[in-house]
Design a protein around this motif. Structure first.
Motif, PDB file in Angstrom:
ATOM      1  N   LYS A   1       0.859  -1.188   0.000  1.00  0.00           N
ATOM      2  CA  LYS A   1       0.000   0.000   0.000  1.00  0.00           C
ATOM      3  C   LYS A   1       0.897   1.242   0.000  1.00  0.00           C
ATOM      4  CE  LYS A   1      -0.469   0.079   5.067  1.00  0.00           C
ATOM      5  NZ  LYS A   1      -1.439   0.058   6.195  1.00  0.00           N
ATOM      6  N   PRO A   2       0.324   2.442  -0.146  1.00  0.00           N
ATOM      7  CA  PRO A   2       1.135   3.663  -0.186  1.00  0.00           C
ATOM      8  C   PRO A   2       1.980   3.858   1.073  1.00  0.00           C
ATOM      9  CG  PRO A   2      -1.058   4.112  -1.004  1.00  0.00           C
ATOM     10  CD  PRO A   2      -1.098   2.718  -0.443  1.00  0.00           C
ATOM     11  N   ILE A   3       3.115   4.510   0.896  1.00  0.00           N
ATOM     12  CA  ILE A   3       4.046   4.806   1.988  1.00  0.00           C
ATOM     13  C   ILE A   3       4.018   6.307   2.270  1.00  0.00           C
ATOM     14  CG2 ILE A   3       6.486   4.801   2.678  1.00  0.00           C
ATOM     15  CD1 ILE A   3       6.854   2.398   0.758  1.00  0.00           C
TER      16      ILE A   3
ATOM     17  N   VAL B   1       4.212   7.136  -2.941  1.00  0.00           N
ATOM     18  CA  VAL B   1       4.973   7.628  -1.789  1.00  0.00           C
ATOM     19  C   VAL B   1       4.540   9.066  -1.541  1.00  0.00           C
ATOM     20  CG1 VAL B   1       7.253   8.157  -0.863  1.00  0.00           C
ATOM     21  CG2 VAL B   1       6.926   6.095  -2.246  1.00  0.00           C
ATOM     22  N   VAL B   2       3.915   9.297  -0.413  1.00  0.00           N
ATOM     23  CA  VAL B   2       3.328  10.594  -0.089  1.00  0.00           C
ATOM     24  C   VAL B   2       4.231  11.355   0.872  1.00  0.00           C
ATOM     25  CG1 VAL B   2       1.315  11.788   0.874  1.00  0.00           C
ATOM     26  CG2 VAL B   2       1.016   9.629  -0.379  1.00  0.00           C
TER      27      VAL B   2
ATOM     28  N   ALA C   1       4.602   0.907  13.476  1.00  0.00           N
ATOM     29  CA  ALA C   1       5.915   0.373  13.079  1.00  0.00           C
ATOM     30  C   ALA C   1       5.739  -0.738  12.048  1.00  0.00           C
ATOM     31  CB  ALA C   1       6.659  -0.134  14.302  1.00  0.00           C
ATOM     32  N   ASP C   2       5.182  -0.374  10.892  1.00  0.00           N
ATOM     33  CA  ASP C   2       4.886  -1.378   9.876  1.00  0.00           C
ATOM     34  C   ASP C   2       5.584  -1.125   8.544  1.00  0.00           C
ATOM     35  OD1 ASP C   2       3.514   0.859   9.067  1.00  0.00           O
ATOM     36  OD2 ASP C   2       1.506  -0.026   9.208  1.00  0.00           O
ATOM     37  N   GLY C   3       6.436  -0.089   8.504  1.00  0.00           N
ATOM     38  CA  GLY C   3       7.147   0.216   7.273  1.00  0.00           C
ATOM     39  C   GLY C   3       6.408   1.150   6.348  1.00  0.00           C
ATOM     40  N   TYR C   4       5.195   1.549   6.725  1.00  0.00           N
ATOM     41  CA  TYR C   4       4.413   2.422   5.853  1.00  0.00           C
ATOM     42  C   TYR C   4       4.460   3.888   6.290  1.00  0.00           C
ATOM     43  CZ  TYR C   4       2.887  -1.786   3.575  1.00  0.00           C
ATOM     44  OH  TYR C   4       2.882  -2.970   2.876  1.00  0.00           O
TER      45      TYR C   4
END
Length: 323
Positions: A31-33, A64-65, A86-89
């Motif tokens: 999904k988007p970051i 990527v926003v 803390a999931d990388g997103y």
């Protein structure tokens, strides 16, 4: 009828049970970051974040926003990043300001630069330029010092980051001049007031200063690092220009909230390092006065741990009182 319903419920449960692991095992990123940046649009950190973010989006097919949260020397953004899942997103593209200098400038930080974050990747080193408005009428560091000594307390310097501020405070301390510090949310806002004549000098990142220097609106008197910049080879270091021993360089890097899975961190690090060596990315960084700095999460972690006491010493020697 009850047996039919029970059979349907069991079938539904079985489908969900089989689907859940499949969803959980979706490859990152799915999904988007969101990238939190502690400075405003147009700052060095913002420019690099957008450059790297665009390449991440191209490589991974996910948006990527960029989320700019300027103010309070990066504290607002750092706090928001530290509290993110803390999931990388959610990533934190930042600098030595939030991760090395702030602990000595703000004793009651609402975040810890070491324990609240996991290091992902270094990106670049960055030195600040000492710039003045051309209307000030000085053309060298020595002339600026002479003017400041002739008018104690009359000149002011802007800062939009801890590197910017500490550069100015070091200059003040090492030259024995009396100049007034004016804080801004980010370096671009400080440069705007410098151009308008509301402040007289500033140490700012090359990304923000270069367009105005090239347009003849600002005069670059020196660069704060121990070596000259390739994009402004005729501009001396501040040390060369009359302040022996002056040397202060910052850096930009990527962090994630503490607890982010190591596999995600490693994947991000590998991709960011790949992006940094792309010829077009490397060339653009160099043209804006930044030096690419690839490395591992462990190397970035060691950098932060070494830089915190280093900045504490510099801030103490410059006579800066914690806010």
């Amino acid at each position: 009828m009850n047996l039919i319903r029970l059979g349907l419920l069991c079938s539904t449960w079985l489908v969900c049970a089989l689907a859940a692991p499949a969803q959980a095992q979706q490859p990152y990123p799915a999904k988007p970051i969101k990238v939190i940046v502690p400075f405003s649009a147009g700052s060095a950190t913002d420019v690099v974040a957008r450059m790297v973010g665009n390449k991440l989006a191209e490589a991974w097919g996910q948006q990527v926003v960029i989320d700019n949260k300027p103010g309070a020397s990066g504290i607002i953004a750092a706090t928001a990043a530290a509290k993110s899942p803390a999931d990388g997103y959610t990533l934190f593209f930042t600098s030595n300001t939030t991760q090395a200098a702030n602990p000595s400038l703000f004793p009651n930080l609402p975040y810890d630069p070491v324990t609240d974050f996991v290091p992902v990747a270094p990106m670049a080193t960055a030195a600040n330029l000492l710039v003045v408005s051309t209307s000030l009428g000085v053309s060298s560091v020595k002339e600026l010092i002479q003017l400041a000594k002739a008018q104690p307390g009359k000149l002011s310097f802007a800062s939009g980051s801890s590197l910017s501020r500490v550069n100015g405070e070091m200059f003040k301390s090492m030259t024995g001049i009396d100049i007034v510090h004016i804080a801004y949310k980010s370096n671009p806002q400080g440069v705007t007031d410098l151009l308008a004549g509301h402040v007289q000098l500033m140490f700012t990142d090359t990304v923000t200063a270069l367009p105005h220097v090239k347009a003849g609106k600002l005069k670059a008197l020196g660069i704060g690092s121990g070596k000259r910049s390739a994009v402004l080879a005729d501009v001396p270091t501040v040390a060369e220009a009359g302040v022996p021993g002056y040397d202060l360089t910052g850096w930009l890097a990527v962090f994630a909230p503490a607890g982010t899975p190591q596999a995600v961190v490693n994947k991000l690090n590998e991709e960011i390092n790949r992006i940094l060596v792309l010829p077009e990315v490397r060339e653009r960084l160099l043209q804006t006065g930044l030096d690419p700095l690839a490395g591992s999460p462990a190397e970035l972690g060691a950098l932060v741990r070494n830089e915190i006491p280093k900045w504490a010493r510099i801030i103490k020697e410059a006579g800066i009182k914690p806010d």
